[in-house]
Design a protein around this motif. Sequence first.
Motif, short mmCIF file in Angstrom:
data_model
loop_
_atom_site.label_atom_id
_atom_site.label_comp_id
_atom_site.label_asym_id
_atom_site.label_seq_id
_atom_site.Cartn_x
_atom_site.Cartn_y
_atom_site.Cartn_z
N ILE A 27 0.83 -1.20 0.00
CA ILE A 27 0.00 0.00 0.00
C ILE A 27 0.87 1.25 0.00
O ILE A 27 2.05 1.23 0.36
N ALA A 67 0.82 4.80 1.81
CA ALA A 67 0.21 5.43 2.97
C ALA A 67 1.06 6.62 3.40
O ALA A 67 2.24 6.72 3.04
N SER A 97 -13.75 7.88 1.47
CA SER A 97 -13.13 6.75 0.80
C SER A 97 -12.66 7.21 -0.56
O SER A 97 -13.26 8.10 -1.18
N GLY A 156 -8.98 3.02 -1.15
CA GLY A 156 -8.29 3.58 0.00
C GLY A 156 -9.15 4.58 0.74
O GLY A 156 -10.36 4.72 0.48
N GLU A 185 -4.35 6.25 2.85
CA GLU A 185 -3.95 4.86 2.59
C GLU A 185 -4.58 4.43 1.27
O GLU A 185 -5.81 4.52 1.10
N ILE A 186 -3.76 3.98 0.30
CA ILE A 186 -4.25 3.60 -1.02
C ILE A 186 -3.57 2.30 -1.43
O ILE A 186 -2.36 2.15 -1.25
N LYS A 187 -4.34 1.39 -2.01
CA LYS A 187 -3.75 0.15 -2.53
C LYS A 187 -2.84 0.48 -3.70
O LYS A 187 -3.27 1.10 -4.68
#
Length: 834
Positions: free
Chosen positions: A623, A625, A684, A693, A716-718
């Motif tokens: 991820i 982040a 989101s 995320g 936070e992002i994939k």
Amino acid sequence: MRVPLSWIKEIVETDSNVEELAEKLSMAGFEVEEIIDRSSYAAGVVVGFIEEIQPHPNADKLNLCKVNVGTQEPIEIVCGASNVKASIYVPVALIGAELKAINLKIKRSKLRGVESHGMICSLKELGLESNSDGIYIFDENSEEKLTPGEPVAQLFGLDDQILDIAITANRPDGMSIKGIALEVSSLVGSKINTINNNNSHELNELVINYNNTKYANCESYSLIEVKNINNNISTPNMIRHKLEKCGINSINPIVDITNLIMLQEGQPMHAFDVDLLAEITRKNVDKDSFEVGYARKGEKFIGLDHKEVVLTAENLVVYCNNVIVALAGVIGALNCGVNKNTKSIFLESAVFSQEIIRKSSRIAGIRTESSSRFERGVPKENTLTSAMLAAQYIKNLLGGEVVNVYKLKDMQNISKPINLRRDFIHSTLGPVEIGINNKTENQNKTQDNDNKLIVGYENISDELIQDTLLSLHFDLKKIESGWLVNVPIHRRKDVTREIDLIEEIARLIGFDNFSSNLPDPIAPGGLNNTQKVTRQIRSNFCAAGLQEIVTMSLVPGNEELNTQIKVINPLLAEASALRTNLWEEHIRIAERNLKSFQTNCWIYEIGKIYQKSSEGSLIEQEILAGLICGNRTMGYWKHDSDRNTLDYYSARGLINKSLIPLKVELSDKPITNDNRLHPGRACSLSIEGKDVGVFGEVHPKIRQKSSLLDNTYIFEIKLDAITNTSTRKSKLNPIFKPFPTVPFMERDISIVVDNNILANDIVNVIIKAGRPLLEQVDLIDRYEGDNLPNDKCSQAFRIRYRSKDKTLTDEILEPIHEKIRKELTRVFRAELRS
């Protein structure tokens, strides 16, 4: 591991000096950290005989000693030791001697008006003990004949040099003198002497094979019963000196013998006093009394070091009639330890699992010479022979009677030969310098016509491979594809595969003698698209003002967290599990920054998190982040400005700023169910309709607990969602669009809708209804307040239209604009204001 040079030379015939051996061992993988010259500790120290002693005329606690040191006349020495007396042999440091242990040079001096011509020494002053209560007195009845003036170095075993070697975990054979000696013989090509085994083969006829399920937790186990021992004597100097050189104190003859065999053979052993076992268990003791198993949680154990340990169910112990008598592979119990009154013993020799002993030792907080060897690995084939060798020493030196020798039937392991392929050796190591095969220096290099040196290379010859492995004491059988190799007992723990044998060949030949081999064919390297995008993400975030950090993957364990993956054998409690998120450590970093008066903390990290699914499978996810808090700018002159505060939209814009160059568009949707985030200032993040995320302000409870600033945001992002989107052909390769040749037309539209309707949803409806002429939509105003109901808001949008090939007119544009109005009214029940 301290290895005396004299002990090596007992086993190996070599004339190499200590410096040469140290260099060869270090280059072969046994790093020699220090060479200790023990002879320097006793230089200038001789045997002296005190002929006469008189009180000092000017001091009550001093005495005048006339000492015979082998000169024509005795010398006079002033001594203050309480145990000094006449007619004893003592070590005397003469004038000019340097006692390195206490950093003192002996000079002629006056003590209370009387001249002293030397110093009578204690063991502390010779570096043999850390503390001494008085001067050392030689035993007149000892095996050595004492002569005044004779150097004491040999009497104390100080006429030697010690190699202090760092033994790595992959070379358990280095934990024995025999193992190091065999390595030396391989390096110098010298002959191995027959090691004195005290005729231990005589005990073979006493061996009794037996099966016992009580020893299921160890790889091998043997017991030797010895009676009628006289342990109330001094340990022979030969054994005591060897132990001292290796850094082990002399305890009593039985213990010293087991330690001697442990040092020589690498096999730890333990002796149980049979009478004490019977006393503490209140039962007769025989071979069936012993059992190896795990302790019961909470059981207490007092070891030979007098320390009490509360055991857990993960500590492996030795029971005797259900009483703990040893922490297996680590230390024996105090209440059944051998002492000077011991008459009968059970001599235990076993091999325990490396992992079990390592864990048990760590839990108990005890590390010993025994545990350090079991942790690295001890070959089971050596268990009984080492025990029999110790038993024979006890029989010969202490008069013991060996009654029975017990061993498990299945304790011996038949080692299978390893298939070593010739082609695999050549493909792995490559060619070696010309001349190495023949070991002649004059063939190493050739010269061309220009008289320039050229180094040539050729494959390793079969003869060199065979000679190398034979020198390492491997047994070979040649076959068509190569060799079948039998590994010697002392190397069976670390040489188990074909590649291990190849490493041994390269190690002895010398890695620097091989050519630098390039792959064939040589293929160009490069980054794939995902790697390129990941690098671009890092570059973009740094350009936006964020600093990249790297945090630890190991975190403290949390028993309440079922999804956390625990480390089976952690070194520290603080690193006993794999992390399930990145944001917690980012919060701690921001907290530390604030405590150091660094209010601005803009950080990001690309890292992996680990979780366990409900089915038990392991999930690993990478991820992106980060955390953002502080001000818009770093300059102190702007800090008082209200406009310099980093608000929600400014922080959110930094993420967009970093991802737009990758043609990744993030859409926001307010959320209130994330416990990490402020319920009214969180969203989101989605890419093309898929949630990938979150972003938002840190929840007030977390913020207050960590004393963070009000404007602290985390995201936070994939990572794979970003890379998968941005590596598509349509996004990765720029597509040329012709410049417009006709002008655009703009229209504004203002509507009143429910205040929970997102602008992004309205934009999507406008785009869909405005095709194909609609080019761009922007939110230009949002209003809540007077003249509007409490649950309503006004939103205004600017819409840009353009045709591909003609100038637009009101007649062309109006039907499309009207279609947008009707669609907004239908979908959102919007009230049109313009």
